[in-house]
Scaffold this motif. Structure first.
Motif, PDB file in Angstrom:
ATOM      1  N   LEU A  17      10.559 -20.343 141.322  1.00 49.76           N
ATOM      2  CA  LEU A  17      10.370 -19.076 140.617  1.00 49.76           C
ATOM      3  C   LEU A  17      11.713 -18.605 140.074  1.00 49.76           C
ATOM      4  O   LEU A  17      12.674 -18.435 140.844  1.00 49.76           O
ATOM      5  N   ILE A  18      11.788 -18.407 138.772  1.00 46.14           N
ATOM      6  CA  ILE A  18      12.997 -17.910 138.118  1.00 46.14           C
ATOM      7  C   ILE A  18      12.690 -16.479 137.698  1.00 46.14           C
ATOM      8  O   ILE A  18      11.848 -16.251 136.832  1.00 46.14           O
ATOM      9  N   ASP A  19      13.363 -15.524 138.329  1.00 45.57           N
ATOM     10  CA  ASP A  19      13.063 -14.103 138.132  1.00 45.57           C
ATOM     11  C   ASP A  19      14.291 -13.371 137.610  1.00 45.57           C
ATOM     12  O   ASP A  19      15.186 -13.020 138.365  1.00 45.57           O
ATOM     13  N   ARG A  20      14.331 -13.147 136.313  1.00 47.44           N
ATOM     14  CA  ARG A  20      15.491 -12.473 135.731  1.00 47.44           C
ATOM     15  C   ARG A  20      15.484 -10.966 135.997  1.00 47.44           C
ATOM     16  O   ARG A  20      16.479 -10.291 135.778  1.00 47.44           O
ATOM     17  N   PHE A  21      14.352 -10.434 136.485  1.00 47.28           N
ATOM     18  CA  PHE A  21      14.241  -8.999 136.725  1.00 47.28           C
ATOM     19  C   PHE A  21      14.233  -8.633 138.213  1.00 47.28           C
ATOM     20  O   PHE A  21      13.867  -7.515 138.575  1.00 47.28           O
ATOM     21  N   ALA A  22      14.631  -9.538 139.083  1.00 49.65           N
ATOM     22  CA  ALA A  22      14.677  -9.241 140.518  1.00 49.65           C
ATOM     23  C   ALA A  22      15.620  -8.061 140.766  1.00 49.65           C
ATOM     24  O   ALA A  22      16.656  -7.951 140.097  1.00 49.65           O
ATOM     25  N   MET A  27      17.419 -14.012 140.054  1.00 50.49           N
ATOM     26  CA  MET A  27      17.312 -14.869 141.237  1.00 50.49           C
ATOM     27  C   MET A  27      16.479 -16.101 140.920  1.00 50.49           C
ATOM     28  O   MET A  27      15.608 -16.066 140.052  1.00 50.49           O
ATOM     29  N   VAL A  28      16.754 -17.165 141.661  1.00 53.65           N
ATOM     30  CA  VAL A  28      15.949 -18.381 141.602  1.00 53.65           C
ATOM     31  C   VAL A  28      15.487 -18.657 143.036  1.00 53.65           C
ATOM     32  O   VAL A  28      16.317 -18.766 143.938  1.00 53.65           O
ATOM     33  N   THR A  29      14.180 -18.728 143.225  1.00 51.24           N
ATOM     34  CA  THR A  29      13.614 -18.898 144.565  1.00 51.24           C
ATOM     35  C   THR A  29      12.768 -20.154 144.612  1.00 51.24           C
ATOM     36  O   THR A  29      11.933 -20.379 143.729  1.00 51.24           O
ATOM     37  N   LEU A  30      12.994 -20.953 145.640  1.00 53.00           N
ATOM     38  CA  LEU A  30      12.237 -22.172 145.851  1.00 53.00           C
ATOM     39  C   LEU A  30      11.230 -21.947 146.967  1.00 53.00           C
ATOM     40  O   LEU A  30      11.585 -21.510 148.066  1.00 53.00           O
ATOM     41  N   PHE A  31       9.963 -22.247 146.679  1.00 51.95           N
ATOM     42  CA  PHE A  31       8.885 -22.153 147.650  1.00 51.95           C
ATOM     43  C   PHE A  31       8.349 -23.558 147.918  1.00 51.95           C
ATOM     44  O   PHE A  31       8.356 -24.407 147.032  1.00 51.95           O
ATOM     45  N   THR A  63      22.026 -23.324 138.305  1.00 52.36           N
ATOM     46  CA  THR A  63      21.303 -22.212 137.670  1.00 52.36           C
ATOM     47  C   THR A  63      22.152 -21.435 136.675  1.00 52.36           C
ATOM     48  O   THR A  63      21.630 -20.576 135.982  1.00 52.36           O
ATOM     49  N   SER A  64      23.442 -21.748 136.593  1.00 54.99           N
ATOM     50  CA  SER A  64      24.285 -21.041 135.622  1.00 54.99           C
ATOM     51  C   SER A  64      23.905 -21.388 134.184  1.00 54.99           C
ATOM     52  O   SER A  64      24.274 -20.676 133.249  1.00 54.99           O
ATOM     53  N   VAL A  65      23.142 -22.464 133.991  1.00 57.21           N
ATOM     54  CA  VAL A  65      22.724 -22.843 132.641  1.00 57.21           C
ATOM     55  C   VAL A  65      21.444 -22.126 132.204  1.00 57.21           C
ATOM     56  O   VAL A  65      21.046 -22.234 131.049  1.00 57.21           O
ATOM     57  N   PHE A  66      20.794 -21.385 133.113  1.00 62.28           N
ATOM     58  CA  PHE A  66      19.590 -20.664 132.759  1.00 62.28           C
ATOM     59  C   PHE A  66      19.958 -19.443 131.915  1.00 62.28           C
ATOM     60  O   PHE A  66      20.874 -18.695 132.262  1.00 62.28           O
ATOM     61  N   PRO A  67      19.230 -19.190 130.834  1.00 61.97           N
ATOM     62  CA  PRO A  67      19.526 -18.032 129.968  1.00 61.97           C
ATOM     63  C   PRO A  67      18.951 -16.735 130.539  1.00 61.97           C
ATOM     64  O   PRO A  67      17.793 -16.417 130.336  1.00 61.97           O
ATOM     65  N   PHE A  68      19.761 -15.981 131.274  1.00 58.93           N
ATOM     66  CA  PHE A  68      19.300 -14.727 131.878  1.00 58.93           C
ATOM     67  C   PHE A  68      19.682 -13.505 131.070  1.00 58.93           C
ATOM     68  O   PHE A  68      19.591 -12.399 131.555  1.00 58.93           O
TER      69      PHE A  68
END
Length: 70
Positions: A17-22, A27-31, A63-68
């Protein structure tokens, strides 16, 4: 049925889960380890930190490459 529950029923072993509004910031969360249509939270990182995905993927994501941005 929500998306995560559908993934567990389909046999998807991991859910990222990639949540730019946490509330604390992006945040990036692995389930994983799905049981009874529910995933267990395995790890969570702030944007910019690496997150490791276990088998069957066995890889680390930067995750620094993710566009947040806004």
């Amino acid at each position: 049925m929500n998306k995560a529950a559908a993934y567990t029923e389909a046999g998807v072993p991991l859910y990222l889960l990639i949540d730019r509004f946490a509330p604390p910031g992006p945040m990036v969360t692995l389930f994983g380890e799905p049981e009874d249509a529910v995933y267990k939270e395995l790890r969570a990182v702030k944007s910019g930190e690496d997150i490791h995905l276990p088998e069957p993927f066995s890889l680390t994501i930067d995750t620094s490459v993710f566009p947040f941005g806004p």
